[in-house]
Design a protein around this motif. Structure first.
Motif, PDB file in Angstrom:
ATOM      1  N   ARG A   4      67.860   9.092 -49.183  1.00 46.62           N
ATOM      2  CA  ARG A   4      66.936   8.000 -48.900  1.00 46.62           C
ATOM      3  C   ARG A   4      66.465   7.273 -50.153  1.00 46.62           C
ATOM      4  O   ARG A   4      66.404   6.044 -50.165  1.00 46.62           O
ATOM      5  CB  ARG A   4      65.752   8.497 -48.079  1.00 46.62           C
ATOM      6  N   PRO A  48      60.815   9.281 -34.659  1.00 44.12           N
ATOM      7  CA  PRO A  48      60.380  10.196 -35.713  1.00 44.12           C
ATOM      8  C   PRO A  48      60.536  11.630 -35.235  1.00 44.12           C
ATOM      9  O   PRO A  48      60.241  11.940 -34.077  1.00 44.12           O
ATOM     10  CB  PRO A  48      58.898   9.843 -35.908  1.00 44.12           C
ATOM     11  N   ASP A  49      61.035  12.484 -36.123  1.00 43.98           N
ATOM     12  CA  ASP A  49      61.260  13.887 -35.787  1.00 43.98           C
ATOM     13  C   ASP A  49      61.248  14.681 -37.086  1.00 43.98           C
ATOM     14  O   ASP A  49      62.060  14.414 -37.973  1.00 43.98           O
ATOM     15  CB  ASP A  49      62.609  14.042 -35.084  1.00 43.98           C
ATOM     16  N   GLY A 105      64.567  15.689 -38.133  1.00 45.75           N
ATOM     17  CA  GLY A 105      65.599  14.663 -38.128  1.00 45.75           C
ATOM     18  C   GLY A 105      66.358  14.578 -39.441  1.00 45.75           C
ATOM     19  O   GLY A 105      65.866  14.964 -40.498  1.00 45.75           O
ATOM     20  N   ASP A 106      67.564  14.059 -39.347  1.00 45.99           N
ATOM     21  CA  ASP A 106      68.461  13.943 -40.498  1.00 45.99           C
ATOM     22  C   ASP A 106      68.465  12.560 -41.131  1.00 45.99           C
ATOM     23  O   ASP A 106      69.207  12.322 -42.084  1.00 45.99           O
ATOM     24  CB  ASP A 106      69.896  14.263 -40.058  1.00 45.99           C
ATOM     25  N   TRP A 107      67.661  11.631 -40.603  1.00 41.25           N
ATOM     26  CA  TRP A 107      67.736  10.246 -41.039  1.00 41.25           C
ATOM     27  C   TRP A 107      66.411   9.751 -41.598  1.00 41.25           C
ATOM     28  O   TRP A 107      65.345  10.173 -41.157  1.00 41.25           O
ATOM     29  CB  TRP A 107      68.151   9.357 -39.862  1.00 41.25           C
ATOM     30  N   ALA A 108      66.511   8.839 -42.543  1.00 42.87           N
ATOM     31  CA  ALA A 108      65.348   8.133 -43.075  1.00 42.87           C
ATOM     32  C   ALA A 108      65.455   6.687 -42.612  1.00 42.87           C
ATOM     33  O   ALA A 108      66.554   6.146 -42.488  1.00 42.87           O
ATOM     34  CB  ALA A 108      65.333   8.194 -44.599  1.00 42.87           C
ATOM     35  N   ASP A 156      57.993   7.336 -44.505  1.00 43.44           N
ATOM     36  CA  ASP A 156      57.940   8.689 -45.058  1.00 43.44           C
ATOM     37  C   ASP A 156      58.269   9.777 -44.032  1.00 43.44           C
ATOM     38  O   ASP A 156      58.307  10.956 -44.360  1.00 43.44           O
ATOM     39  CB  ASP A 156      56.588   8.959 -45.711  1.00 43.44           C
ATOM     40  N   ARG A 157      58.541   9.377 -42.791  1.00 46.24           N
ATOM     41  CA  ARG A 157      58.875  10.353 -41.746  1.00 46.24           C
ATOM     42  C   ARG A 157      60.388  10.479 -41.575  1.00 46.24           C
ATOM     43  O   ARG A 157      61.118   9.509 -41.738  1.00 46.24           O
ATOM     44  CB  ARG A 157      58.278   9.922 -40.406  1.00 46.24           C
ATOM     45  N   ARG A 158      60.823  11.675 -41.235  1.00 47.45           N
ATOM     46  CA  ARG A 158      62.220  11.886 -40.847  1.00 47.45           C
ATOM     47  C   ARG A 158      62.411  11.288 -39.456  1.00 47.45           C
ATOM     48  O   ARG A 158      61.473  11.250 -38.651  1.00 47.45           O
ATOM     49  CB  ARG A 158      62.536  13.382 -40.792  1.00 47.45           C
ATOM     50  N   HIS A 159      63.643  10.856 -39.191  1.00 47.78           N
ATOM     51  CA  HIS A 159      63.981  10.303 -37.886  1.00 47.78           C
ATOM     52  C   HIS A 159      65.219  11.001 -37.331  1.00 47.78           C
ATOM     53  O   HIS A 159      66.054  11.498 -38.089  1.00 47.78           O
ATOM     54  CB  HIS A 159      64.252   8.799 -37.984  1.00 47.78           C
ATOM     55  N   TRP A 206      68.779  11.399 -44.743  1.00 47.15           N
ATOM     56  CA  TRP A 206      67.510  11.786 -45.345  1.00 47.15           C
ATOM     57  C   TRP A 206      67.661  12.183 -46.811  1.00 47.15           C
ATOM     58  O   TRP A 206      66.876  11.761 -47.662  1.00 47.15           O
ATOM     59  CB  TRP A 206      66.872  12.917 -44.538  1.00 47.15           C
TER      60      TRP A 206
END
Length: 130
Positions: A116, A61-62, A65-68, A28-31, A113
């Motif tokens: 996702r 994790p960030d 971030g733009d990634w899941a 559930d966190r952005r990466h 993200w």
């Protein structure tokens, strides 16, 4: 062969069983995926760290971030053939970028993200079809 925990050190190799039991889990966190100079020390919350000639690539994790990150629950053998191709092919057919990182026990897919849930649905449908 078993390790200290008694768990097998080899995972599943059969593609049909890998796909049927991959059970993707969405973190559930952005990466973020970032470059970092090799002289720098990565923070403790880094998910993956890759050393290249040009420096480190870190995945962490960030909140910006733009990634899941989607992790496959199945323990895939590092010598298994076709799982990455099946996953990336299905996501590519939908126009979804997929960056795959293989850990010793599990594979992890980083997807945009914003897409996702769509990516998770596609991966689940692959398992349903197997």
């Amino acid at each position: 062969m078993a390790g200290r925990t008694g768990r097998s050190l080899t995972g599943e190799r059969a593609l049909s069983r890998l796909i049927a039991s991959m059970a993707p889990v969405l973190d559930d966190r952005r990466h973020a995926i970032r470059a970092m100079d090799v002289a720098e020390s990565p923070s403790a919350d880094v998910f993956a760290l890759i050393r290249e000639e040009e420096g480190w690539t870190i995945i962490l994790p960030d909140p910006l971030g733009d990634w899941a990150r989607i992790s496959l629950a199945v323990h895939s053998d590092l010598a298994a053939v076709g799982l990455t191709a099946a996953i990336s092919g299905a996501l590519a057919a939908a126009g979804i970028a997929a960056n795959v990182v293989a850990g010793f026990h599990h594979d992890h897919i980083l997807v945009p993200w914003a897409r996702r849930q769509e990516a998770l649905d596609i991966l689940n449908s692959l398992g349903d079809e197997a």
